[in-house]
Scaffold this active site. Structure first.
Site, mmCIF file in Angstrom:
data_model
loop_
_atom_site.group_PDB
_atom_site.id
_atom_site.type_symbol
_atom_site.label_atom_id
_atom_site.label_comp_id
_atom_site.label_asym_id
_atom_site.label_seq_id
_atom_site.Cartn_x
_atom_site.Cartn_y
_atom_site.Cartn_z
ATOM 1 N N HIS A 45 -0.419 -8.096 3.179
ATOM 2 C CA HIS A 45 -0.353 -8.705 4.508
ATOM 3 C C HIS A 45 -1.515 -8.300 5.395
ATOM 4 C CE1 HIS A 45 1.853 -4.882 5.278
ATOM 5 N NE2 HIS A 45 1.376 -5.000 6.497
ATOM 6 N N CYS A 48 4.410 1.839 11.830
ATOM 7 C CA CYS A 48 5.267 2.814 11.154
ATOM 8 C C CYS A 48 5.740 3.913 12.095
ATOM 9 C CB CYS A 48 4.522 3.433 9.977
ATOM 10 S SG CYS A 48 4.025 2.235 8.743
ATOM 11 N N SER A 60 -2.969 -3.575 0.596
ATOM 12 C CA SER A 60 -1.769 -4.208 1.131
ATOM 13 C C SER A 60 -2.021 -5.696 1.326
ATOM 14 C CB SER A 60 -1.396 -3.566 2.473
ATOM 15 O OG SER A 60 -0.269 -4.192 3.030
ATOM 16 N N GLN A 73 -6.573 -0.860 5.557
ATOM 17 C CA GLN A 73 -7.204 -1.367 6.772
ATOM 18 C C GLN A 73 -8.653 -1.799 6.575
ATOM 19 O OE1 GLN A 73 -5.975 -2.031 9.697
ATOM 20 N NE2 GLN A 73 -3.941 -1.124 9.555
ATOM 21 N N ALA A 82 0.817 -1.213 0.000
ATOM 22 C CA ALA A 82 0.000 0.000 0.000
ATOM 23 C C ALA A 82 0.852 1.265 0.000
ATOM 24 C CB ALA A 82 -0.947 -0.003 1.202
ATOM 25 N N THR A 83 2.024 1.221 0.609
ATOM 26 C CA THR A 83 2.890 2.407 0.608
ATOM 27 C C THR A 83 3.274 2.792 -0.812
ATOM 28 O OG1 THR A 83 3.775 2.047 2.834
ATOM 29 C CG2 THR A 83 5.151 3.291 1.299
#
Length: 358
Positions: free
Chosen positions: A176, A299, A174, A154, A48-49
């Protein structure tokens, strides 16, 4: 499933490449089905980053100047990207969420200017778990001809997400976070919007020119399988997690001077953030070394500063420093919840007693 296929999915001249490509495209279908998208709208990334970076930098690269609207409590992948773009001449408006942790669609509408080219608002805040009204914000963006990006790391796999119903143009995912492998993710890019994204990684023109690099076939298969499980189990698992969360909160709220951070109702099933008045946050966290909780997102876990998310919704620094994020997941049991709340209550009472006798 597949066993040991090691071909490059971009290699079109032999059977090993064809087999790898088939696995990649099957996973693309599986992930697209989870969010109500066309498989051709899925762009593989490392997570996602990277997806956030591609969405915002990719548009900024095209426009060169202009304005972005986002919120003050976005994930650092969005905030740091916006900071980077501000230093290169892009103007950014940061909307302050309400005390309930929610971003007001009206505030988004008021912040949009004539040269706004994208609005980026997260679906679920990663520290407090509140669920924003993405459909309304997306409708506003659509009416104002502004692209709408959503960090959904999320929410995907935890609550129903349909990119069409929610009026989303770009969506970050994301792997994971849905129990797939780490190091894989995706960016949904709505084809009908003709979004002028520019690549930020060059060298080979993979993923229809949007993300160069040999595809991580095994990770992609993993995220596809995880997406398929999420789609099948979403309703049942959401109800189970909601029950666990309510069990957790029902016990925690019995402790005096305890505060739920963010809306009690508009949140995902498995995450709450709770502040404990009258205790030192760092001491509380260190004393709970047998309970897997955190004072913020992974993070920001290395910093001793109060959570910027809690500060953004108006939580005082002392309470913010004594706030913990609790997450229940696929493998959490009622016994683990009961153990955790018993330990937390004991530690909080002990720390308060020590403080009172100083």
């Amino acid at each position: 499933m597949f066993d040991g296929d090691f071909g490059n999915p971009a290699s079109t001249s032999h059977v090993f490449g064809w087999e790898a490509e088939e696995h990649v495209e099957n996973a693309r279908v599986q992930l697209a089905q989870l969010i109500g998208a066309d498989p051709l709208e899925i762009v593989w990334t490392s997570g996602a980053t990277e997806s956030d970076n591609l969405a915002l930098k990719g548009l900024a690269e095209h426009y060169g100047s202009g304005h972005i609207v986002t919120s003050a409590y976005e994930h650092k992948a969005v905030l740091d990207t916006c900071d980077y773009l501000e230093k290169r001449g892009i103007r950014v408006t940061y909307i302050t969420p309400g005390a309930d942790g929610l971003v007001s669609p009206k505030h988004v509408e008021d912040a949009i200017e004539d040269d706004t080219f994208v609005v980026s608002v997260m679906h679920v805040n990663n520290e407090i778990g509140v669920l924003n009204d993405i459909a309304s914000i997306g409708r506003i963006c659509r009416d104002r001809n502004v692209f709408f990006h959503v960090d959904a790391a999320q929410s995907v796999g935890k609550v129903p997400v349909n990119v069409v119903d929610l009026n989303i143009d770009m969506l970050s995912i994301s792997g994971h976070k849905i129990y797939g492998p780490k190091g894989i993710g995706a960016l949904y890019v709505r084809r009908a919007a003709s979004i002028p994204l520019q690549a930020i990684i060059h060298g080979g023109g993979h993923e229809r020119g949007l993300r160069s690099g040999t595809l991580a076939t095994h990770q992609i298969v993993g995220i596809g399988a995880a997406a398929s499980v999420c789609e099948q189990e979403l309703e049942r698992e959401s109800e189970r997690l909601r029950n666990l969360r309510e069990r957790l909160w029902a016990h925690l709220r019995q402790i005096p001077d305890v505060h739920l951070n963010g809306s009690e109702d508009q949140r995902i099933p498995g995450l709450i953030n709770v502040g404990f008045g009258g205790v030192d946050g760092e001491t509380l966290l260190m004393a709970l070394n047998d309970v897997a909780v955190s004072s913020g997102s992974a993070c920001t876990s290395a910093t001793v500063e109060p959570s910027y998310v809690l500060r953004a919704i108006g939580v005082a620094d002392e309470l913010a420093s004594a706030s913990l994020r609790f997450t229940v997941g696929r493998f959490t049991t009622e016994e683990e919840v009961d153990f955790a709340v018993t330990r937390i209550a004991d530690v909080v009472h002990t720390l308060r007693d020590r403080r009172a006798t100083r």
